[in-house]
Design a protein around this motif. Structure first.
Motif, mmCIF file in Angstrom:
data_model
loop_
_atom_site.group_PDB
_atom_site.id
_atom_site.type_symbol
_atom_site.label_atom_id
_atom_site.label_comp_id
_atom_site.label_asym_id
_atom_site.label_seq_id
_atom_site.Cartn_x
_atom_site.Cartn_y
_atom_site.Cartn_z
ATOM 1 N N ARG A 108 -51.617 -55.754 -106.799
ATOM 2 C CA ARG A 108 -51.161 -54.496 -106.228
ATOM 3 C C ARG A 108 -51.227 -54.566 -104.709
ATOM 4 N NH1 ARG A 108 -50.347 -49.269 -107.522
ATOM 5 N NH2 ARG A 108 -50.819 -47.705 -105.974
ATOM 6 N N PRO A 109 -50.086 -54.573 -104.031
ATOM 7 C CA PRO A 109 -50.105 -54.615 -102.580
ATOM 8 C C PRO A 109 -50.389 -53.253 -101.997
ATOM 9 C CG PRO A 109 -47.868 -54.619 -103.398
ATOM 10 C CD PRO A 109 -48.762 -54.550 -104.600
ATOM 11 N N PHE A 110 -50.600 -53.251 -100.678
ATOM 12 C CA PHE A 110 -50.867 -51.953 -100.076
ATOM 13 C C PHE A 110 -49.576 -51.146 -100.099
ATOM 14 C CE2 PHE A 110 -48.660 -52.917 -96.140
ATOM 15 C CZ PHE A 110 -48.772 -54.294 -96.022
ATOM 16 N N GLY A 111 -49.690 -49.848 -100.237
ATOM 17 C CA GLY A 111 -48.505 -48.996 -100.318
ATOM 18 C C GLY A 111 -48.918 -47.550 -100.362
ATOM 19 N N MET A 112 -47.939 -46.693 -100.601
ATOM 20 C CA MET A 112 -48.204 -45.264 -100.650
ATOM 21 C C MET A 112 -49.063 -44.938 -101.853
ATOM 22 S SD MET A 112 -44.639 -43.552 -99.488
ATOM 23 C CE MET A 112 -44.024 -43.819 -97.842
ATOM 24 N N PRO A 113 -49.904 -43.928 -101.784
ATOM 25 C CA PRO A 113 -50.760 -43.566 -102.909
ATOM 26 C C PRO A 113 -49.931 -43.096 -104.088
ATOM 27 C CG PRO A 113 -50.854 -41.886 -101.183
ATOM 28 C CD PRO A 113 -50.103 -43.042 -100.606
ATOM 29 N N VAL A 144 -41.085 -42.471 -89.871
ATOM 30 C CA VAL A 144 -41.009 -41.337 -90.783
ATOM 31 C C VAL A 144 -41.920 -41.518 -91.994
ATOM 32 C CG1 VAL A 144 -39.061 -42.306 -92.050
ATOM 33 C CG2 VAL A 144 -39.411 -39.846 -92.063
ATOM 34 N N PHE A 145 -42.201 -42.779 -92.363
ATOM 35 C CA PHE A 145 -43.012 -43.030 -93.551
ATOM 36 C C PHE A 145 -44.508 -42.890 -93.287
ATOM 37 C CE2 PHE A 145 -39.462 -44.212 -96.038
ATOM 38 C CZ PHE A 145 -38.607 -44.927 -95.219
ATOM 39 N N SER A 146 -44.884 -42.801 -92.014
ATOM 40 C CA SER A 146 -46.306 -42.665 -91.691
ATOM 41 C C SER A 146 -46.866 -41.342 -92.190
ATOM 42 C CB SER A 146 -46.524 -42.796 -90.179
ATOM 43 O OG SER A 146 -45.880 -41.733 -89.489
ATOM 44 N N ALA A 147 -46.010 -40.342 -92.349
ATOM 45 C CA ALA A 147 -46.472 -39.039 -92.837
ATOM 46 C C ALA A 147 -46.958 -39.127 -94.281
ATOM 47 C CB ALA A 147 -45.350 -38.002 -92.718
ATOM 48 N N PHE A 148 -46.488 -40.116 -94.991
ATOM 49 C CA PHE A 148 -46.878 -40.272 -96.383
ATOM 50 C C PHE A 148 -48.012 -41.270 -96.555
ATOM 51 C CE2 PHE A 148 -43.471 -37.747 -97.995
ATOM 52 C CZ PHE A 148 -42.421 -37.934 -97.097
ATOM 53 N N ASN A 149 -48.070 -42.255 -95.701
ATOM 54 C CA ASN A 149 -49.124 -43.263 -95.801
ATOM 55 C C ASN A 149 -49.345 -43.850 -94.414
ATOM 56 O OD1 ASN A 149 -50.746 -45.538 -96.302
ATOM 57 N ND2 ASN A 149 -49.941 -45.689 -98.388
ATOM 58 N N GLU A 171 -51.943 -45.481 -93.301
ATOM 59 C CA GLU A 171 -52.508 -46.822 -93.314
ATOM 60 C C GLU A 171 -51.416 -47.880 -93.492
ATOM 61 O OE1 GLU A 171 -55.951 -45.640 -92.212
ATOM 62 O OE2 GLU A 171 -55.634 -47.757 -92.727
ATOM 63 N N LEU A 172 -50.450 -47.564 -94.304
ATOM 64 C CA LEU A 172 -49.336 -48.485 -94.481
ATOM 65 C C LEU A 172 -48.597 -48.695 -93.167
ATOM 66 C CD1 LEU A 172 -47.267 -50.085 -96.160
ATOM 67 C CD2 LEU A 172 -46.121 -47.925 -96.640
ATOM 68 N N PHE A 173 -48.346 -47.619 -92.445
ATOM 69 C CA PHE A 173 -47.635 -47.732 -91.166
ATOM 70 C C PHE A 173 -48.446 -48.551 -90.175
ATOM 71 C CE2 PHE A 173 -44.466 -46.687 -88.158
ATOM 72 C CZ PHE A 173 -45.099 -46.429 -86.948
#
Length: 1002
Positions: free
Chosen positions: A310-315, A103-108, A110-112
């Motif tokens: 800063r780790p990778f995460g949602m924009p 579900v979180f791939s819709a927001f980021n 690359e993170l997924f």
């Protein structure tokens, strides 16, 4: 759902919790969504019960409700995924990835993808950001700390993290009251009604004591019910008949002041999650304390003190709280408890004070916690400054006006002029202290700092010995309570000495008194030498309770500092001693502590501290107990030389303990905080002017040099960031109401007004360049500390600098002087006190700061968030209130350091309560930014100035504006477009004094 229906749910939750229906409790919490049980949530997370965690959360929020909720669910599912990978359960990991994390791939996206890539690694710790991932237990603990911050910051959880303060078994009490009321309506009431059902209304004329429901047409009866009332609902089962009327409980009479034949509701607050830690010192915080007392975070959307990459995460545009694979910095892995430990007890002997006569009573000043008041067996009273070991004031017994006494007392004094002191006690604000003598008399002194003791009141209080004295606040005015050998308790006006109340009913000499309050009800416990305990309201209705102390002993009573737990300690004629805690709601002994001697000499004295420990002087030692443990915790002989039953007394913070010796002295014991306090005082010697009269100040102590026992606060009003509240900002006084004292003696205030001297010649000044090894930067603000032996500066780059004068041959005693250069001081850690500047240019900001009364903390801002620093360690305790608007002036309330007035650049003044982390009110009266704030100690007013050239006076009782005036620029002075209409505290005291006496300023 209506408000009453919502409250009914809380009553049912309390009932279910008391009946141990744990699963049902949490199911109702989830289904109602009224109370989020953070402790239950913590337990589930710690145990890895992920399905139950999400099920419980679903009653309060969904994944897509807001960015905080999204972050919460992501952290939980990410941890579940990492644990599956750690167990090499690829199938479970794939299932979590597809069902939970997709579900979180819709927001980021690359993170997924990066999370999915972890499946290809033999060990996910090969990922740079997960390289410090520890074991499962530590990872869950770290994630839990992050989840708690997110929950506290989430608006959906606002006002759902604290269970209401309810009296024990509140639902049972309401039912009991209903049945009593129904019984009043019976035409022929039975003395012992038999109740077998609650399904229908009660009636003595019906079988089984019940009748069918019917409208009530009878008018309400009088407030005193008929005989034969019901006892409260038991823990299990229906009502039980009683053969006789029950005595009133220790707390029940407070809810129903008139004497009653049935017990009323108990007065003790209860919640489903009561914190078992140091937070109990304060009013219950909205969230339990963190597992890591040393963890310093500012808010849920801010970085930690230790900057993390800063780790990778949602924009950021999607989520200002980026969803990180690494939840929090691993440098902060610590899982210590925030409760006190036995190491906090003062057991190290640091000083001995010699008196020349036997010490009978001691009391520490409530504000200046290094001042000790002592009374002896020959009538001497002394004030000691324990930091320097100096006796700063001394009075011998002397009658002030013999002609004012009765003839029997005059004759008694003529035959024997030696009088022992039975008790000494400071008033709650430290402006007065009382002395109870063993012969009729009470002396009240006013204290003005240093050796300035002034006669205030001389009262012939009792016939015979005056056994105890205390202060209280009935009718919001300071009063003196005394008891004596004549079996009477009396209450006197603390200003005039006029007698206000007389309480009679004891059949033996009254040994001790304990004034206290519950909510708005003021009362007094008294104990007599025959072991009888009685309670009195400030009226003429007689005693409300009548109980026996354990062992029929002479007993003293005391509450814990937060006023929630009642203890007593006494010794009977056979020398057997009893230390117990009382159940106020039942009037019974809740627990008896083991370890006191069976053949005590004299009455054992005791004291309480930190809402956690008890101490008693017994068998030539000082003994300590944990309040929640019956067995003796530890003891100390204090290096020997103690009498069989020594006097003992803690200071308010529990950092110092004094104990009397058998050679007419007092030993001072300290813990680590107390040792640091005394060393600080010793390093600057003693200056009587520093011991400012605490008159008019109600214990404004931010904890001594700080504490690591941090407590987590909750969100403020319209803010979405959580703020850690500070433990120990101020503790309630010893059994006194939280009422602001007022001083009526005008001469007292007049004597404190500084005389201003106009400086016209350069010869009147001496200059000194302060040494500075740090980067040279323009100084924006500069003040002396309250002690007057240091200078604190705030520079334009938001860094604080502190210069201290040291003790040496050229500077005895230590004081600020241009003859000796001070040293730029820094803690051994080398850290700097640096304000948050957010995105503003510090050069453009309006810097401001304020010092706590004991110089232990500084509140400061430089255009960004407000910061609280520990002045001993320079450690950032917390930050809060991110702009806009930005703070432009700060002021501590003189009577409560938990209250801070914050002037803003939008012209408002915010009254902020640190303890509950809330802006209590916003004051509007200026048109431009606030340039100055000052509280009056005596008038209960706040005076503000603004860049609009306006001066406003606000009442601190209701925070209403009393008056205002636009100031005129003096002739001959050209206005500056950048000048502030600020003012200093000295000037504002003069303004307040003129306003109080003449009302001529405005």
């Amino acid at each position: 759902m209506s408000s009453l229906s919502r409250e009914l749910v809380f009553l049912i939750l309390q009932f279910l919790d008391e009946e141990k229906f744990k699963d049902t409790v949490h199911r109702l919490e989830q289904e109602s969504g009224f109370f989020f049980n953070l402790r239950y949530f913590e337990d589930m997370v710690t145990n890895g019960e992920w399905d139950e965690v999400e099920k419980y959360l679903s009653g309060f929020t969904k994944v897509d409700d807001n960015r905080y909720s999204m972050k919460i669910f992501f952290e939980i599912r990410k941890q579940k995924y990492l644990e599956a990978l750690d167990k090499r359960d690829r199938g479970k990991a794939v299932e979590i990835l597809v069902k939970d994390l997709k579900v979180f791939s819709a927001f980021n996206e690359e993170l997924f993808k990066e999370i999915t890539h972890l499946m290809t690694l033999d060990n996910f710790r090969e990922n740079d950001q997960l390289s410090k991932y520890g074991d499962t237990k530590s990872a869950r603990g770290i994630m839990l700390a992050e989840l708690k911050k997110l929950i506290e910051a989430n608006p959906l959880f606002r006002d759902k993290l604290q269970f209401p303060s309810l009296k024990n078994s509140r639902l049972r009490t309401l039912i009991n009251q209903s049945l009593n009321w129904q019984h009043q309506l019976c035409k022929n009431p039975r003395s012992n009604p038999d109740i077998k059902t609650l399904f229908v209304d009660h009636s003595c004329g019906q079988p089984n004591g019940a009748r069918a429901p019917s409208p009530v047409t009878n008018p309400l009866m009088s407030g005193i019910p008929k005989a034969g009332g019901f006892p409260p609902l038991g823990a299990h089962g229906p009502f039980q008949p009683t053969p006789a009327a029950l005595p009133i409980s220790l707390a029940g009479w407070m809810a129903n002041p008139a004497p009653m034949p049935y017990p009323a509701a108990s007065a003790g607050p209860i919640g489903l999650t009561v914190p078992n830690n140091a937070a109990a010192i304060l009013k219950r915080p909205r969230t339990p304390p963190t597992n890591n007392p040393a963890l310093d975070y500012q808010s849920a959307d801010s970085e930690h003190v230790l900057k993390r990459p800063r780790p990778f995460g949602m924009p950021d545009e999607v989520n200002n709280l980026p969803i990180n694979i690494l939840p929090v910095p691993y440098a902060d892995q610590s899982h210590g408890q925030s409760s006190y430990s036995p190491d906090d007890l003062p057991k190290t002997v640091v000083m001995t004070l010699s008196h020349g006569s036997t010490v009978k009573s001691m009391d520490f000043h409530p504000v200046q916690q290094i001042l000790l008041l002592v009374g002896t067996n020959i009538g001497d009273i002394m004030v000691w400054e324990v930091g320097s070991g100096e006796k700063i004031a001394h009075k011998t017994f002397k009658v002030w006006d013999l002609s004012a006494f009765s003839m029997p007392l005059q004759a008694s004094l003529a035959n024997d002029y030696t009088v022992a002191v039975n008790r000494v006690a400071w008033s709650p604000d430290g402006a007065l202290f009382g002395v109870a003598y063993a012969k009729h008399i009470v002396h009240i002194y006013s204290y003005h700092g240093g050796d300035d003791l002034r006669n205030h009141l001389e009262i012939e209080a009792h016939v015979g010995s005056v056994n105890d004295i205390a202060f209280s606040y009935p009718n919001k005015q300071l009063s003196i309570v005394t008891c004596g050998e004549d079996r009477v308790i009396k209450v006197w006006d603390a200003t005039t000495g006029a007698k206000q109340y007389t309480f009679e009913g004891h059949e033996a000499p009254v040994y001790s008194i304990c004034p206290h309050h519950k909510e708005n009800i003021q009362f007094i416990f008294s104990t007599a030498t025959d072991g009888k305990i009685k309670a009195w309201l400030y009226d003429n209705m007689g005693s409300r309770v009548d109980y026996n102390a354990p062992g029929q002993s002479s007993t003293a009573m005391a509450y814990s500092a937060d006023g929630t737990r009642l203890f007593s300690c006494g010794t009977n004629k056979e020398g057997e001693s009893f230390l117990v805690e009382w159940n106020e709601s039942e009037g019974t002994v809740k627990r008896s502590y083991f370890g006191l001697g069976k053949r005590s000499v004299g009455v054992v004295q005791f004291d309480t501290t930190k809402n956690r420990f008890l101490a008693a002087g017994d068998e030539f030692t000082v003994k300590f107990w944990d309040m929640d443990n019956l067995n003796l915790l530890t003891s100390t002989p204090a290096n020997g030389g103690l009498p069989p039953s020594p006097c003992i007394r803690f200071n308010k913070e529990g950092t110092l303990l004094t104990v009397s010796t058998d050679d007419n002295g007092v030993k001072v014991l300290a813990n680590s905080d107390g040792i640091r306090l005394l060393r600080t005082v010793e390093s600057r010697s003693f200056d009587a002017s520093r011991v400012a009269p605490a008159a008019i100040v109600k214990a404004p102590n931010i904890g001594t040099f700080g504490s690591n026992n941090a407590t987590i606060g909750t969100t403020m009003g319209d803010r979405a960031a959580s703020v850690p509240a500070m433990v120990g900002m101020i503790n309630d006084g010893r059994s006194v109401a939280d009422i602001k004292p007022r001083i009526t003696d005008e001469s007292v205030e007049k004597s404190r007004i500084w005389k201003l001297t106009e400086i016209n010649e350069s010869s009147q000044c001496r200059s000194l360049r302060l040494p500075d090894s740090l980067t040279a930067t323009r100084v924006s603000r500069l003040i002396y500390t309250n002690s007057g032996v240091a200078i604190l500066a705030l520079t334009s780059n938001a860094v604080h600098k502190l210069w201290k004068w040291q003790k040496n041959d050229r500077n005895l005693p230590v004081k600020a002087t241009a003859s000796v250069a001070p040293q730029l001081w820094q803690p051994t850690s080398g850290i700097l006190m640096t304000n948050d500047i957010s995105d503003t240019n510090p050069e453009d900001a309006v810097p401001c700061f304020a010092l706590s009364k004991n110089d232990s903390y500084v509140m400061s801002a430089s255009g960004g968030k407000i910061s609280l620093f520990n002045m001993m360690t320079f450690k950032t305790m917390t930050t809060f209130m991110p702009p806009p608007p930005a703070a432009t002036f700060l002021a501590f309330h003189p009577q409560d350091n938990n209250i801070i007035a914050i002037g803003m650049d939008d012209s408002s003044i915010q009254i902020y309560n640190v303890r509950v982390d809330e802006v209590k009110t916003k004051l509007k009266g200026h048109q431009k930014r606030i340039t100055g704030l000052a509280f009056s100690n005596t008038l209960n007013v706040l005076v503000s100035s603004g860049a609009d050239s306006q001066l406003c006076v606000w009442s601190t009782d209701g925070w209403e504006k009393q008056t205002s005036k636009f100031l005129q620029i003096p002739s001959g002075r050209a206005p500056s477009p950048h000048a502030d209409t600020g003012f200093n505290f000295t000037w504002i005291r003069r303004i307040c004094w003129q306003y109080m006496n003449h009302k001529s300023l405005f």
